[in-house]
Design an enzyme around this catalytic site. Structure first.
Site, PDB file in Angstrom:
ATOM      1  CG  ASP A  40      -0.111  -0.130   2.629  1.00  0.00           C
ATOM      2  OD1 ASP A  40       1.049   0.092   2.484  1.00  0.00           O
ATOM      3  OD2 ASP A  40      -0.772   0.098   3.738  1.00  0.00           O
ATOM      4  CE  LYS A 198      17.726  37.647  -6.990  1.00  0.00           C
ATOM      5  NZ  LYS A 198      19.055  37.412  -6.847  1.00  0.00           N
TER       6      LYS A 198
END
Ligand code: R5P
Length: 322
Positions: A40, A198
């Site tokens: 699973d 920036k």
């Protein structure tokens, strides 16, 4: 006299190639552990040798998917339940490390959350590699000893022998990276550091119009320094700005080559001559193949192996920096 504590190395799925290389440098076998998935998708772990009283090293990057963290968590639990004498986690790439502050309303401090999870594993020691911010090394429980190594231990010797350091200027990809850029400049014997300041938007995206180059790049050869190249958006935006400002040859070095989204294609098409990273973030060779000739991936194993040996023997790590 009792035997000294034995050293054993295990790894999760993602860092197995690196852990095998580490063991080669340490002249020992990788520990025998099953790290698999149930049908699973759940993680299945079993240590398949005696680790009673041993110093167990678990090497694993916590890069996505989240199961990589689960591999590590379950290996630690298995080692504890098998009476390991001491456990050291070696994390070449620690995910979520950039999310080290509450920079938006109603947001988690994800780096702290991950540190809490790791602290809850109650290991004895952490060996971390090039954290985005130094401050996150202090996010862990005080009972856990933390050693933090820098990528420059690996990249600087390479840069010294493979780049012409004359007429090279070190460039920081943002203001926050200036201490790192300065450290590189010092180690490389380069005097000039320029900064590509920036503004970043949501998720760290660069506002290209905000880039301000602090320092002169005209006719200069640049070596961009960063902790990581993720989407490469930061680096490419800076390279564009540098080229417009008259920079000549461009090189880039970063510890972690995350290369998400279309980073590889963008780097390939960019005018950057060489990109140098370490293998802290695992990629298959096929994924990196388009960057052949431009990208150099330096192995972490010799440096991490050396540090692990020193930790095991109770020797100083600081002498590795000299
Ligand atoms: C930012 O603070 C980091 O140091 C890196 O510059 C950034 O995370 C790189 O990400 P990307 O390659 O996606 O721009």
């Amino acid at each position: 006299m009792s035997d000294p504590m034995k050293m054993k190395v295990f790894s999760g799925t993602i860092s197995k190639p690196m852990a095998e290389q580490i063991c080669e440098t340490l002249d020992m076998q990788l520990g025998n552990a099953l790290v698999d998935r149930f049908d699973d998708g759940e993680v299945k772990v079993q240590i398949r040798e005696n680790v009673r009283g041993a110093h167990v090293f678990i090497v694993n990057s916590t890069q996505p998917p989240a199961e990589n963290l689960e591999d590590m968590t379950l290996l630690v639990d298995a080692a504890k339940r098998s009476s390991a004498g001491s456990i050291t986690l070696v994390i070449p790439y620690l995910g979520y490390n950039r999310q080290d502050r509450k920079d938006r309303p109603r947001a988690p401090i994800s780096a702290k959350v991950l540190a809490n999870k790791i602290s809850a594993m109650r290991v004895d020691r952490l060996l971390l590699f090039e954290l985005h911010s130094e401050v996150t090394a202090g996010f862990f429980d005080d009972a856990i000893a933390v050693d933090h190594l820098y990528g420059s231990l690996i990249t600087v010797p390479f840069l010294k022998t493979h780049l012409d350091l004359n007429n090279l200027v070190v460039a920081s990809t943002d203001a926050g990276g200036v201490p790192r850029a300065r450290a590189y400049a010092k180690l490389l014997g380069i005097k000039k550091v320029v900064v590509f300041d920036k503004v970043r938007g949501d998720g760290g995206a660069v506002d290209r119009d905000s880039i301000m180059i602090i320092g002169d790049v005209k006719d200069q050869n640049l070596l961009f320094v960063d902790d990581m190249i993720d989407t490469s958006g930061t680096l490419i935006a800076d390279v564009d700005a540098a080229t417009k400002a008259g920079a000549q040859r461009i090189f880039a070095v970063a510890t972690h080559g995350v290369f998400s989204k279309n980073a590889i294609e963008r780097l390939k098409e960019s005018p950057i001559e060489r990109v140098i990273v370490t293998d802290s973030f695992y990629h298959s060779q096929e994924r990196l193949a388009p960057l052949a000739g431009k990208l150099t991936v330096l192995p972490c194993a010799p440096t991490l192996g050396k540090a692990m040996r020193r930790i095991h023997e109770g020797r100083s790590l600081s002498t590795m920096f000299l």
